[in-house]
Structures are given as structure tokens and as C-alpha cells.
Design a protein around this motif. Structure first.
Motif, PDB file in Angstrom:
ATOM      1  N   THR A 109      -2.316   0.726   5.715  1.00  0.00           N
ATOM      2  CA  THR A 109      -1.507   1.730   5.518  1.00  0.00           C
ATOM      3  C   THR A 109      -0.955   2.332   6.884  1.00  0.00           C
ATOM      4  OG1 THR A 109      -3.499   3.268   5.542  1.00  0.00           O
ATOM      5  CG2 THR A 109      -2.682   2.469   3.442  1.00  0.00           C
ATOM      6  N   THR A 110      -1.497   1.928   7.904  1.00  0.00           N
ATOM      7  CA  THR A 110      -0.655   2.620   9.135  1.00  0.00           C
ATOM      8  C   THR A 110       0.272   1.901   9.406  1.00  0.00           C
ATOM      9  OG1 THR A 110      -3.323   3.227  10.058  1.00  0.00           O
ATOM     10  CG2 THR A 110      -1.106   2.712  11.616  1.00  0.00           C
ATOM     11  N   VAL A 111       0.402   0.304   9.017  1.00  0.00           N
ATOM     12  CA  VAL A 111       1.340  -0.439   9.506  1.00  0.00           C
ATOM     13  C   VAL A 111       2.666   0.247   8.513  1.00  0.00           C
ATOM     14  CG1 VAL A 111       2.528  -2.667   9.088  1.00  0.00           C
ATOM     15  CG2 VAL A 111       0.344  -2.438  10.297  1.00  0.00           C
ATOM     16  N   GLU A 112       2.234   0.319   7.112  1.00  0.00           N
ATOM     17  CA  GLU A 112       3.410   0.580   6.104  1.00  0.00           C
ATOM     18  C   GLU A 112       3.885   2.114   6.365  1.00  0.00           C
ATOM     19  OE1 GLU A 112       4.361  -1.237   3.475  1.00  0.00           O
ATOM     20  OE2 GLU A 112       3.059  -2.842   3.513  1.00  0.00           O
ATOM     21  N   TRP A 113       3.121   3.080   6.709  1.00  0.00           N
ATOM     22  CA  TRP A 113       3.563   4.377   6.843  1.00  0.00           C
ATOM     23  C   TRP A 113       4.298   4.393   8.341  1.00  0.00           C
ATOM     24  CZ3 TRP A 113       4.546   7.123   3.089  1.00  0.00           C
ATOM     25  CH2 TRP A 113       3.711   7.031   1.971  1.00  0.00           C
ATOM     26  N   THR A 162       3.376  -6.626  -0.165  1.00  0.00           N
ATOM     27  CA  THR A 162       4.042  -5.460   0.351  1.00  0.00           C
ATOM     28  C   THR A 162       4.033  -5.278   1.803  1.00  0.00           C
ATOM     29  OG1 THR A 162       2.060  -4.201   0.203  1.00  0.00           O
ATOM     30  CG2 THR A 162       3.292  -4.385  -1.905  1.00  0.00           C
ATOM     31  N   MET A 163       3.154  -5.868   2.402  1.00  0.00           N
ATOM     32  CA  MET A 163       2.938  -5.546   4.099  1.00  0.00           C
ATOM     33  C   MET A 163       4.101  -6.505   4.640  1.00  0.00           C
ATOM     34  SD  MET A 163       0.026  -6.094   6.878  1.00  0.00           S
ATOM     35  CE  MET A 163      -0.925  -4.475   6.495  1.00  0.00           C
ATOM     36  N   VAL A 164       4.136  -7.714   4.273  1.00  0.00           N
ATOM     37  CA  VAL A 164       5.360  -8.589   4.569  1.00  0.00           C
ATOM     38  C   VAL A 164       6.570  -8.103   4.441  1.00  0.00           C
ATOM     39  CG1 VAL A 164       6.161 -10.766   4.596  1.00  0.00           C
ATOM     40  CG2 VAL A 164       3.803 -10.727   4.574  1.00  0.00           C
ATOM     41  N   LEU A 165       6.842  -7.600   3.467  1.00  0.00           N
ATOM     42  CA  LEU A 165       8.000  -7.130   2.853  1.00  0.00           C
ATOM     43  C   LEU A 165       8.691  -5.920   3.835  1.00  0.00           C
ATOM     44  CD1 LEU A 165      10.867  -6.832   0.912  1.00  0.00           C
ATOM     45  CD2 LEU A 165       9.450  -5.558  -0.586  1.00  0.00           C
ATOM     46  N   MET A 166       7.673  -4.915   3.888  1.00  0.00           N
ATOM     47  CA  MET A 166       7.872  -3.858   4.827  1.00  0.00           C
ATOM     48  C   MET A 166       8.323  -4.068   6.206  1.00  0.00           C
ATOM     49  SD  MET A 166       8.012  -0.445   5.143  1.00  0.00           S
ATOM     50  CE  MET A 166       7.228   0.702   4.146  1.00  0.00           C
ATOM     51  N   GLY A 167       7.286  -5.055   6.742  1.00  0.00           N
ATOM     52  CA  GLY A 167       7.526  -5.531   8.234  1.00  0.00           C
ATOM     53  C   GLY A 167       8.848  -5.993   8.345  1.00  0.00           C
ATOM     54  N   LEU A 168       9.184  -6.827   7.645  1.00  0.00           N
ATOM     55  CA  LEU A 168      10.645  -7.517   7.766  1.00  0.00           C
ATOM     56  C   LEU A 168      11.754  -6.635   7.759  1.00  0.00           C
ATOM     57  CD1 LEU A 168       9.847 -10.918   5.766  1.00  0.00           C
ATOM     58  CD2 LEU A 168      10.402 -10.699   8.457  1.00  0.00           C
ATOM     59  N   ALA A 188       8.471  -1.730  -0.839  1.00  0.00           N
ATOM     60  CA  ALA A 188       7.208  -2.085  -0.333  1.00  0.00           C
ATOM     61  C   ALA A 188       6.187  -0.867  -0.258  1.00  0.00           C
ATOM     62  CB  ALA A 188       7.359  -2.565   0.871  1.00  0.00           C
ATOM     63  N   ILE A 189       6.601   0.284   0.059  1.00  0.00           N
ATOM     64  CA  ILE A 189       5.436   1.241   0.238  1.00  0.00           C
ATOM     65  C   ILE A 189       5.114   1.715  -1.199  1.00  0.00           C
ATOM     66  CG2 ILE A 189       7.146   3.223   0.177  1.00  0.00           C
ATOM     67  CD1 ILE A 189       3.957   2.865   2.441  1.00  0.00           C
ATOM     68  N   GLY A 190       6.342   1.452  -2.170  1.00  0.00           N
ATOM     69  CA  GLY A 190       5.811   1.864  -3.603  1.00  0.00           C
ATOM     70  C   GLY A 190       4.608   1.115  -3.956  1.00  0.00           C
ATOM     71  N   GLY A 204      -4.346   6.297   7.454  1.00  0.00           N
ATOM     72  CA  GLY A 204      -3.040   5.327   7.894  1.00  0.00           C
ATOM     73  C   GLY A 204      -1.764   6.200   7.568  1.00  0.00           C
ATOM     74  N   LEU A 205      -1.680   7.176   6.992  1.00  0.00           N
ATOM     75  CA  LEU A 205      -0.439   8.050   7.123  1.00  0.00           C
ATOM     76  C   LEU A 205      -0.503   8.907   8.331  1.00  0.00           C
ATOM     77  CD1 LEU A 205       0.701   9.919   3.970  1.00  0.00           C
ATOM     78  CD2 LEU A 205       0.393  11.042   6.187  1.00  0.00           C
ATOM     79  N   ALA A 206      -1.564   9.515   8.593  1.00  0.00           N
ATOM     80  CA  ALA A 206      -1.417   9.998   9.942  1.00  0.00           C
ATOM     81  C   ALA A 206      -1.280   9.290  11.240  1.00  0.00           C
ATOM     82  CB  ALA A 206      -2.687  10.927  10.087  1.00  0.00           C
ATOM     83  N   LEU A 207      -1.777   8.093  11.111  1.00  0.00           N
ATOM     84  CA  LEU A 207      -1.668   7.204  12.445  1.00  0.00           C
ATOM     85  C   LEU A 207      -0.488   6.615  12.437  1.00  0.00           C
ATOM     86  CD1 LEU A 207      -5.256   5.358  12.345  1.00  0.00           C
ATOM     87  CD2 LEU A 207      -4.553   7.030  13.912  1.00  0.00           C
TER      88      LEU A 207
END
Length: 437
Positions: free
Chosen positions: A27-31, A96-102, A134-136, A165-168
Motif C-alpha cells: 500500500t505504501t508503493v501504491e499510495w 495491481t502493483m506492477v500496473l501502478m509502478g509502470l 491499479a489503486i482501485g 501505507g497511506l500515510a507512508l
């Protein structure tokens, strides 16, 4: 790892730690990626992708693209929720993590409006859509990985960990922007400094994937798949029952408080403080970073309170306190005193918001049964994000302009969101809530 499927309790504490670390880092990566955009929307994108003679118009256009991500989030929630309820939580979260990062990394190499014209904002909007998809699918899955592994009596504190993760993510994004802004001059920062923060997303994604791939499927999902089988069309079944329909509608309304609060203090405030209040950009980013650190610590501490008081009661109290804090907070902002403003921001974003954020995951996990839970949580959290989160910077900015620069119209709107959120949460009936495990 082995698991006692009768109780749903993991046999090894090391495995539980891996699950929690995976949820937090994921969640940290995504947020980080998602809110990195929100920070850039207030200090970079309005200048590079939406140049306008009127600063208000440029800011509004930038926030429109910020809003686009929230429109995509419920689509991603239903899509990945369906996959998560049919196939499992783990595989969905890796995707979702791969999609968001790219998507975020590609944003970092986009040409500007000056270089390619209208193609620049169009590409930015397209990538923002991928971020939203992705975050969805990320948030609900990360919460479920923690909650569905949690032993009885500890689901509140386990469900709080993904919220860290949201705060981080917010802290990392604003902190890195502050560092780059402080190290580089304005010309360098706008030319390439902001791109560094977006490019680092790939590094975070690799770290997150390494840990996430070590985690097995949740015991609750495995029990459900063996005993009941998965739902054929989870989204349809979510509305096929009166109790689930009622829970879903009340969940959508309750989310208005948390979404509006966070996106006021963490998103709108950056643009408001640097634009209207004329505070130094670096000082504002550091204030948000400090508030995010306080929020992280308090979420960890408040997890035990969720188990003691109950998620429904704690969230209701958090929404009420948020509503009461709006007018005093904006009154303090009007002083333009940077120290006072920093203290108030830490209180509303770091302290008050912890009461909303900490119980949220556990509360929404109780709205639906296991076989529909990924879809149900995603729909409530992500569809409400359209009006509760994505529209908030636009609405507050517009009300600020309508009030001739006075914030009191905007304050009235924010107080309303707190009242609606508290009332809807209080109306959730205990007998209609499902076990979170």
C-alpha cells in the motif's frame, strides 16, 4: 507456512509478520505513486502540462486530471475485485502493483505541453487512468490480506497496518519533493527534479514484489473456496440481498468523511498554502511530511483501540471530531503564521485523521461476506472516492473562489461531509455486520 484452516490462524508468527510487511509495503508503493501525482498537481503539472494566463484556471485543470484517477478507481475496484473474489487476493495484488509502478514511471518521462502541445496533457490523463485502475484493486486486497490472516480479537490492529501505507506513501512523496525542491532551484526542479521522484517508483515496486510474492493466499479465502465455492459474478450478488445493499449504501456515505478530510489536508492544502497563503513551497511540503509521520505512528497505536471500542464506534467518533475541527483549522490558516499552520496541520491530518483512517479497513471488511468481500470493499472505497476524494480539491477550490478568497463556504461543505459520514456509520446495525475473519 502452514495454517490451521479450522481457526484461520497462521501457525508461525514469522508468516504473519511477512503478511503485515507485505500489506504495508504494497500500500505504501501504491499510495506513494497515487499521491505523488497529487503533490505534483499542486506544484508542477499546472505549470508544465496546463499552462494558463490565469493561475486559478491552471490549478483547476491540474486538479481535473487528479480527479480522473478517482473516476477510474471504481472501475478498477470492480474489475480487480471480481478477480480477487474468483481467483484469490495474492495474484490480484501482484498485478495491481506492477500496473501502478509502470504508469507512474512513464509519467516521469512524459514531454511537456511546450514540447508536444496538447498530446502532453492527454498522455498524462491516460496514465492517470491506469493509476486509478491499479489503486482501485489494491486497497481492499491489502486490507484483506491482513484482516483475513488476523487471529480473533486482533483484527482491528491487523486491519490498521495497511492504512499505514497511506500515510507512508504520502510522507515519502511529499518528503522527496521537499528534498528535491530544497536541493534544486525552481528551474532545475521543474526541468527534471520532479521526474526523479516518479522514476523511483520502479525501485519501490521491485522491493514490494519481492516481499509480496512470499505471501500465500488468506486462510479465510481458502476456507470459503473449499466449503462454498467462489461467487460467479460477485458484483451482482453484492446487490442481490437487502442487508448487503443497505450496508453498501451506508458504507458509501460513511466514506465521505474520510475521503474529504484526507484530500483537504493532504492535497488541497498544498495548493492553498503555496498559492493563496503564499507560504514557501518547501515549508509546506515539510509540514505535510511531519503530519504524515504523526499519522503513521498514531495508526499503529490506535489499532488496539479498534479492537477495544469496535470499528463502527471509532469511525463515528473520528468523523464527528473531524467536522468540529474544520472551522478552527481554517481560522488558524488565515493567520498565515507558518508555525501555527504547521501545528494545526499536524493536529488535523496527523491526529484527528488517525481516528478515521485506523478503523476504516476493518469496518469495511465487515460489510460483506468473504466470497464477495474483495468486490464489496473495493466498490465502497473506490466508488465513494469519486465524490468523497477526487472532487474535494475541485469543490473546495471552487467554493474558495466563490467566497472571494474567504474559506467559510468551503468549511461548510467539509463540515457537511463529516456529519453525513458520522450519521451513516452510526446507522450500520451490528446484527448486519459480518465477521472480518
Amino acid at each position: 507456512m502452514t495454517t490451521d484452516l479450522a481457526t484461520g490462524t497462521p501457525d508461525h508468527t514469522g508468516s504473519v509478520r511477512t503478511v503485515l510487511v507485505s500489506s504495508v509495503i504494497g500500500t505504501t508503493v501504491e499510495w506513494y505513486d497515487f499521491f505523488l501525482y497529487s503533490t505534483a498537481a499542486g506544484v508542477v503539472f499546472d505549470k508544465l502540462f496546463f499552462p494558463a494566463e490565469n493561475a486559478f484556471v491552471g490549478t483547476m485543470l491540474s486538479f481535473v486530471t487528479f480527479f480522473v484517477g478517482f473516476v477510474a478507481r471504481p472501475i478498477g475496484g470492480v474489475l480487480f475485485g471480481h478477480i480477487g473474489d474468483r481467483i484469490g487476493r495474492k495474484r490480484t495484488l501482484v498485478t495491481t502493483m506492477v500496473l501502478m509502478g509502470l504508469a507512474t514511471a512513464v509519467m516521469g518521462v512524459l514531454p511537456t505541453y511546450q514540447q508536444v502541445g496538447v498530446a502532453a496533457p492527454l498522455l498524462l490523463v491516460l496514465l492517470r487512468l491506469f493509476q486509478g485502475l491499479a489503486i482501485g484493486g489494491e486497497w481492499a486486497g491489502a486490507v484483506l490480506m491482513a484482516v483475513e490472516y488476523a487471529p480473533e480479537g486482533r483484527r482491528g490492529r491487523y486491519g490498521a497496518w495497511p492504512q499505514i501505507g497511506l500515510a507512508l506513501g504520502l510522507g515519502l512523496g511529499t518528503g522527496l519533493f521537499a528534498l528535491l525542491s530544497n536541493t534544486l532551484d525552481d528551474r532545475q526542479f521543474l526541468a527534471y527534479g520532479w521526474r526523479i521522484a516518479f522514476g523511483l517508483s520502479l525501485v519501490l515496486v521491485v522491493v514490494g514484489l519481492v516481499i509480496r510474492l512470499k505471501v500465500g493466499e488468506t486462510p479465510a479465502f481458502e476456507r470459503m473456496r473449499r466449503s462454498q465455492g467462489t461467487a460467479r459474478v460477485p458484483f451482482v450478488e453484492l446487490f442481490a440481498d437487502r442487508v448487503r445493499r443497505r450496508n453498501t449504501v451506508l458504507g458509501l456515505l460513511s466514506r465521505w468523511a474520510e475521503g474529504a478530510a484526507f484530500n483537504t489536508w493532504a492535497v488541497f492544502f498544498i495548493s492553498y498554502a503555496t498559492g493563496t497563503l503564499k507560504l514557501p513551497r518547501n515549508d509546506v511540503l515539510l509540514q505535510v511530511l511531519l503530519a504524515a509521520i504523526v499519522l503513521t505512528v498514531l495508526i499503529i497505536a490506535c489499532g488496539r483501540l479498534v479492537d477495544r471500542w469496535g470499528a463502527r464506534r471509532m469511525y463515528t467518533m473520528g468523523a464527528i471530531v473531524y467536522a468540529l475541527a474544520v472551522y478552527p483549522a481554517f481560522a488558524a490558516f488565515q493567520t498565515r503564521d507558518p508555525v501555527l499552520i504547521g501545528v494545526v496541520l499536524v493536529l488535523v491530518l496527523g491526529v484527528v485523521h488517525a481516528g478515521l483512517s485506523t478503523p476504516q479497513g476493518t469496518l469495511y471488511a465487515q460489510l460483506s461476506p468473504v466470497r464477495l468481500r474483495y468486490t464489496g470493499m473495493s466498490f465502497v472505497y473506490q466508488f465513494s472516492g469519486i465524490y468523497a476524494s477526487g472532487l474535494t480539491p475541485l469543490v473546495v477550490t471552487a467554493l474558495l473562489a466563490a467566497g472571494g478568497g474567504s474559506p467559510w463556504l468551503a468549511c461548510a461543505y467539509l463540515v457537511l461531509t463529516g456529519i453525513v459520514g458520522a450519521a451513516a456509520t452510526a446507522m450500520l446495525r451490528r446484527r448486519d455486520l459480518y465477521s472480518a475473519g
